[in-house]
Motif scaffolding. Structure first.
Motif, PDB file in Angstrom:
ATOM      1  N   ILE A  33       5.032  -3.776  -9.277  1.00 57.90           N
ATOM      2  CA  ILE A  33       5.559  -2.401  -9.241  1.00 57.90           C
ATOM      3  C   ILE A  33       6.645  -2.288  -8.171  1.00 57.90           C
ATOM      4  O   ILE A  33       7.700  -1.681  -8.396  1.00 57.90           O
ATOM      5  CB  ILE A  33       4.433  -1.381  -8.987  1.00 57.90           C
ATOM      6  CG1 ILE A  33       3.436  -1.364 -10.133  1.00 57.90           C
ATOM      7  CG2 ILE A  33       4.986   0.003  -8.713  1.00 57.90           C
ATOM      8  CD1 ILE A  33       3.934  -0.738 -11.406  1.00 57.90           C
ATOM      9  N   GLN A  52      -0.007   4.739  -6.173  1.00 52.61           N
ATOM     10  CA  GLN A  52      -0.114   5.779  -7.194  1.00 52.61           C
ATOM     11  C   GLN A  52       0.423   5.287  -8.537  1.00 52.61           C
ATOM     12  O   GLN A  52      -0.156   5.570  -9.578  1.00 52.61           O
ATOM     13  CB  GLN A  52       0.649   7.021  -6.743  1.00 52.61           C
ATOM     14  CG  GLN A  52       0.401   8.211  -7.606  1.00 52.61           C
ATOM     15  CD  GLN A  52       1.010   9.469  -7.046  1.00 52.61           C
ATOM     16  OE1 GLN A  52       1.812   9.430  -6.123  1.00 52.61           O
ATOM     17  NE2 GLN A  52       0.637  10.600  -7.611  1.00 52.61           N
ATOM     18  N   LEU A  53       1.518   4.538  -8.514  1.00 53.46           N
ATOM     19  CA  LEU A  53       2.060   4.007  -9.761  1.00 53.46           C
ATOM     20  C   LEU A  53       1.114   2.983 -10.379  1.00 53.46           C
ATOM     21  O   LEU A  53       0.961   2.943 -11.604  1.00 53.46           O
ATOM     22  CB  LEU A  53       3.447   3.405  -9.527  1.00 53.46           C
ATOM     23  CG  LEU A  53       4.562   4.418  -9.291  1.00 53.46           C
ATOM     24  CD1 LEU A  53       5.847   3.708  -8.903  1.00 53.46           C
ATOM     25  CD2 LEU A  53       4.772   5.284 -10.513  1.00 53.46           C
ATOM     26  N   PHE A  56      -1.575   4.925 -12.059  1.00 55.70           N
ATOM     27  CA  PHE A  56      -1.078   5.510 -13.296  1.00 55.70           C
ATOM     28  C   PHE A  56      -1.024   4.463 -14.413  1.00 55.70           C
ATOM     29  O   PHE A  56      -1.424   4.735 -15.542  1.00 55.70           O
ATOM     30  CB  PHE A  56       0.309   6.117 -13.070  1.00 55.70           C
ATOM     31  CG  PHE A  56       0.954   6.621 -14.327  1.00 55.70           C
ATOM     32  CD1 PHE A  56       0.546   7.803 -14.904  1.00 55.70           C
ATOM     33  CD2 PHE A  56       1.955   5.896 -14.940  1.00 55.70           C
ATOM     34  CE1 PHE A  56       1.129   8.261 -16.077  1.00 55.70           C
ATOM     35  CE2 PHE A  56       2.550   6.337 -16.108  1.00 55.70           C
ATOM     36  CZ  PHE A  56       2.133   7.532 -16.671  1.00 55.70           C
TER      37      PHE A  56
END
Length: 185
Positions: A33, A52-53, A56
């Motif tokens: 990421i 957070q990514l 997700f």
């Protein structure tokens, strides 16, 4: 006879602080990421953004796989095929993410909106207010005159009951009465 128990606690505290001071290895997904962010031109970012990514992505992939499994079971198959995954992705995209309208649709809407000319701006001194029907200060009621039959009926009622007060003249009794009526309907 001294007991060395307090030293053990001090050593344990030092050991835990050494463990937390060490940098934990970064997961491979988090590195991927971070590399994606750098590839699209984002040079500085908080590490919480990467976390957070990653969360997700895990959630999204989990939903896609669950929905793919449901589609495969509906087709009475044990294994998930590529068509199931494609159908799950398109289903989630239409449900979760809104697609903007196409350029042609937007241009058509713009043409329709711009075809209607704006009202002319009146130039005068003072505060410019919207039209009277859109102002909050306008009266939202009308005065309604009582009809002659209503006034005659009330006059006859007062004469038969004798409800005339001292000093009230007949001209005062025949005076036109007003009532309010809501016109916001």
């Amino acid at each position: 006879m001294h007991n060395k128990e307090p030293n053990k606690n001090t050593n344990n505290e030092e050991n835990t602080s050494q463990v937390t001071d060490k940098v934990l290895p970064e997961p491979e997904d988090a590195r991927a990421i971070a590399n994606i962010l750098k590839a699209v031109g984002v040079e500085s970012f908080d590490t919480r953004v990467v976390a957070q990514l990653v969360e997700f992505v895990y959630k999204y992939i989990g939903e896609v796989l669950e929905l793919s499994k449901t589609f495969a079971q509906y087709a009475q198959r044990e294994d998930i095929k590529q068509e199931d995954v494609k159908l799950a992705i398109s289903s989630l995209l239409s449900k979760s993410f809104t697609q903007p309208p196409s350029r042609d649709v937007l241009l058509q809407l713009c043409r329709e909106r711009n075809a209607v000319p704006l009202p002319a701006v009146e130039t005068y001194v003072g505060i410019q207010l919207p039209p009277k029907e859109f102002q909050l200060t306008t009266r939202n009621y009308q005065l309604k005159r009582k009809t002659t039959t209503e006034s005659l009926a009330s006059q006859e009622l007062s004469e038969t009951t004798g409800n005339t007060s001292v000093g009230e003249s007949s001209s005062q009794r025949n005076q036109v009465e007003f009532s309010t009526m809501d016109t916001s309907e």
